[in-house]
Design an enzyme around this catalytic site. Sequence first.
Site, PDB file in Angstrom:
ATOM      1  NE  ARG A  75       2.362  15.686   5.719  1.00 14.10           N
ATOM      2  CZ  ARG A  75       2.221  14.339   5.334  1.00 14.10           C
ATOM      3  NH1 ARG A  75       1.967  14.247   3.928  1.00 14.10           N
ATOM      4  NH2 ARG A  75       1.874  13.329   6.119  1.00 14.10           N
TER       5      ARG A  75
ATOM      6  NE  ARG B 122      -1.590  10.563  -0.067  1.00 14.94           N
ATOM      7  CZ  ARG B 122      -1.451   9.322  -0.029  1.00 14.94           C
ATOM      8  NH1 ARG B 122      -2.544   8.336  -0.856  1.00 14.94           N
ATOM      9  NH2 ARG B 122      -0.662   8.762   0.757  1.00 14.94           N
TER      10      ARG B 122
HETATM   11  P1  AP5 Z   1      -0.064  10.391   5.396  1.00 14.24           P
HETATM   12  O1  AP5 Z   1      -0.808   9.315   6.283  1.00 14.24           O
HETATM   13  O2  AP5 Z   1       0.989  10.919   6.202  1.00 14.24           O
HETATM   14  O3  AP5 Z   1       0.470  10.095   3.986  1.00 14.24           O
HETATM   15  P2  AP5 Z   1       1.546  10.330   3.259  1.00 14.24           P
HETATM   16  O4  AP5 Z   1       2.361  11.551   3.425  1.00 14.24           O
HETATM   17  O5  AP5 Z   1       0.888  10.581   1.781  1.00 14.24           O
HETATM   18  O6  AP5 Z   1       2.106   9.128   3.009  1.00 14.24           O
HETATM   19  P3  AP5 Z   1       1.940   7.749   3.105  1.00 14.24           P
HETATM   20  O7  AP5 Z   1       1.416   7.223   4.705  1.00 14.24           O
HETATM   21  O8  AP5 Z   1       1.070   7.325   2.110  1.00 14.24           O
HETATM   22  O9  AP5 Z   1       3.163   6.941   2.682  1.00 14.24           O
HETATM   23  P4  AP5 Z   1       4.624   6.733   3.768  1.00 14.24           P
HETATM   24  O10 AP5 Z   1       5.762   7.335   3.402  1.00 14.24           O
HETATM   25  O11 AP5 Z   1       4.126   6.404   5.195  1.00 14.24           O
HETATM   26  O12 AP5 Z   1       4.703   4.893   3.199  1.00 14.24           O
HETATM   27  P5  AP5 Z   1       4.493   3.607   3.994  1.00 14.24           P
HETATM   28  O13 AP5 Z   1       5.279   3.219   4.973  1.00 14.24           O
HETATM   29  O14 AP5 Z   1       2.909   3.385   4.192  1.00 14.24           O
HETATM   30  O15 AP5 Z   1      -0.967  11.751   5.334  1.00 14.24           O
HETATM   31  C1  AP5 Z   1      -2.523  11.607   4.744  1.00 14.24           C
HETATM   32  C2  AP5 Z   1      -2.983  12.806   4.588  1.00 14.24           C
HETATM   33  O16 AP5 Z   1      -3.241  13.454   5.709  1.00 14.24           O
HETATM   34  C3  AP5 Z   1      -2.310  13.718   3.710  1.00 14.24           C
HETATM   35  O17 AP5 Z   1      -2.634  13.676   2.344  1.00 14.24           O
HETATM   36  C4  AP5 Z   1      -2.859  15.295   4.299  1.00 14.24           C
HETATM   37  O18 AP5 Z   1      -4.148  15.467   3.428  1.00 14.24           O
HETATM   38  C5  AP5 Z   1      -2.874  15.000   5.494  1.00 14.24           C
HETATM   39  N1  AP5 Z   1      -1.852  15.142   6.372  1.00 14.24           N
HETATM   40  C6  AP5 Z   1      -0.973  14.721   7.221  1.00 14.24           C
HETATM   41  N2  AP5 Z   1       0.051  15.455   7.526  1.00 14.24           N
HETATM   42  C7  AP5 Z   1      -0.333  16.534   7.627  1.00 14.24           C
HETATM   43  C8  AP5 Z   1       0.495  17.605   7.750  1.00 14.24           C
HETATM   44  N3  AP5 Z   1       1.623  17.690   8.496  1.00 14.24           N
HETATM   45  N4  AP5 Z   1      -0.192  18.688   7.503  1.00 14.24           N
HETATM   46  C9  AP5 Z   1      -1.364  18.951   6.745  1.00 14.24           C
HETATM   47  N5  AP5 Z   1      -1.822  17.793   6.087  1.00 14.24           N
HETATM   48  C10 AP5 Z   1      -1.274  16.726   6.758  1.00 14.24           C
HETATM   49  O19 AP5 Z   1       4.926   2.857   2.576  1.00 14.24           O
HETATM   50  C11 AP5 Z   1       4.172   2.759   1.432  1.00 14.24           C
HETATM   51  C12 AP5 Z   1       4.108   1.357   0.873  1.00 14.24           C
HETATM   52  O20 AP5 Z   1       5.031   1.018   0.259  1.00 14.24           O
HETATM   53  C13 AP5 Z   1       3.700   0.151   1.965  1.00 14.24           C
HETATM   54  O21 AP5 Z   1       2.767  -0.708   1.464  1.00 14.24           O
HETATM   55  C14 AP5 Z   1       4.775   0.024   2.383  1.00 14.24           C
HETATM   56  O22 AP5 Z   1       4.754  -1.754   2.780  1.00 14.24           O
HETATM   57  C15 AP5 Z   1       5.625  -0.140   1.049  1.00 14.24           C
HETATM   58  N6  AP5 Z   1       7.297   0.234   1.189  1.00 14.24           N
HETATM   59  C16 AP5 Z   1       7.605   1.014   2.133  1.00 14.24           C
HETATM   60  N7  AP5 Z   1       9.139   1.098   2.091  1.00 14.24           N
HETATM   61  C17 AP5 Z   1       9.237   0.068   0.894  1.00 14.24           C
HETATM   62  C18 AP5 Z   1      10.580  -0.098   0.336  1.00 14.24           C
HETATM   63  N8  AP5 Z   1      11.680   0.508   0.761  1.00 14.24           N
HETATM   64  N9  AP5 Z   1      10.513  -0.735  -0.766  1.00 14.24           N
HETATM   65  C19 AP5 Z   1       9.436  -1.451  -1.133  1.00 14.24           C
HETATM   66  N10 AP5 Z   1       8.007  -1.349  -0.523  1.00 14.24           N
HETATM   67  C20 AP5 Z   1       8.053  -0.365   0.651  1.00 14.24           C
END
Ligand code: AP5
Length: 216
Positions: free
Chosen positions: A87, A170
Amino acid sequence: MRLALLGPPGAGKGTQASRICEAFGLLHLSSGDLLRAEKLKNTPVGKKIRDYIDNGRFVPDELMIGIMRSKLVSLVRQGFVLDGFPRTVSQAKSLSDMLDALNRPLTQVINLAVDPAVLTRRFEGRRVCPVCLSVYHVDLMPPQQNGICDVDGAELVIRPDDMPAVVQTRIETYHQTIRPLLAYYRDAGLLWDVDASGTVDEVWLAIDARLAGQEV
Ligand code: AP5
Ligand code: MG
């Protein structure tokens, strides 16, 4: 294939990473899932990272890189999808050094670009399985039985960092850090932008077509 997925919180990184891994036989490594597991087990690392995750801020680079380093070695033979790492440019450079040392550099970086207007709905409906970590959405990707994981029958939960105030931090953190990272991978000739505002299937079709083309 050795891929990294970039994109804002809620972009669908976890959702698409699972599909890619299933289709191409790759291993999925989510930095967020790794950190949440450490937090849940209350390990020394888990204690250090708790406040960062709960408040929606990045875990410090050194700590994050150390956690990933120990996992990466076991993935490189089979191929992998990194979800949420790197990131920062510092993380990207360390990753590059680690993979070069193993003679297995990244083959592609996929940037899931999403219209911010659709993100709120995705967060509000997200549910996750606490056992196998499968991701669902109450309307857009519902499980077969309301509130129950299709894979293992566990009761689905809301992620603690999906509270609106934390989501806001975030998303802000993402916007403050993403530009140099995209520039880094664009300059390296690895970056591929995908419009991830459509449905899960639409986004998947775009990714699949491109990756399947590369496999030949
Ligand atoms: P992390 O768990 O990676 O959270 P994020 O980056 O905020 O991403 P999300 O997991 O929330 O979203 P996603 O893109 O995976 O979407 P999803 O597939 O779930 O990180 C959490 C925390 O850890 C960070 O805030 C930080 O503190 C720390 N961290 C992690 N990595 C780090 C790093 N490298 N460095 C430093 N700190 C770090 O989909 C979301 C929802 O939408 C689901 O319900 C899904 O069913 C739905 N959905 C998905 N795609 C679609 C679509 N095309 N249309 C409709 N609905 C959809
Ligand atoms: Mg995720």
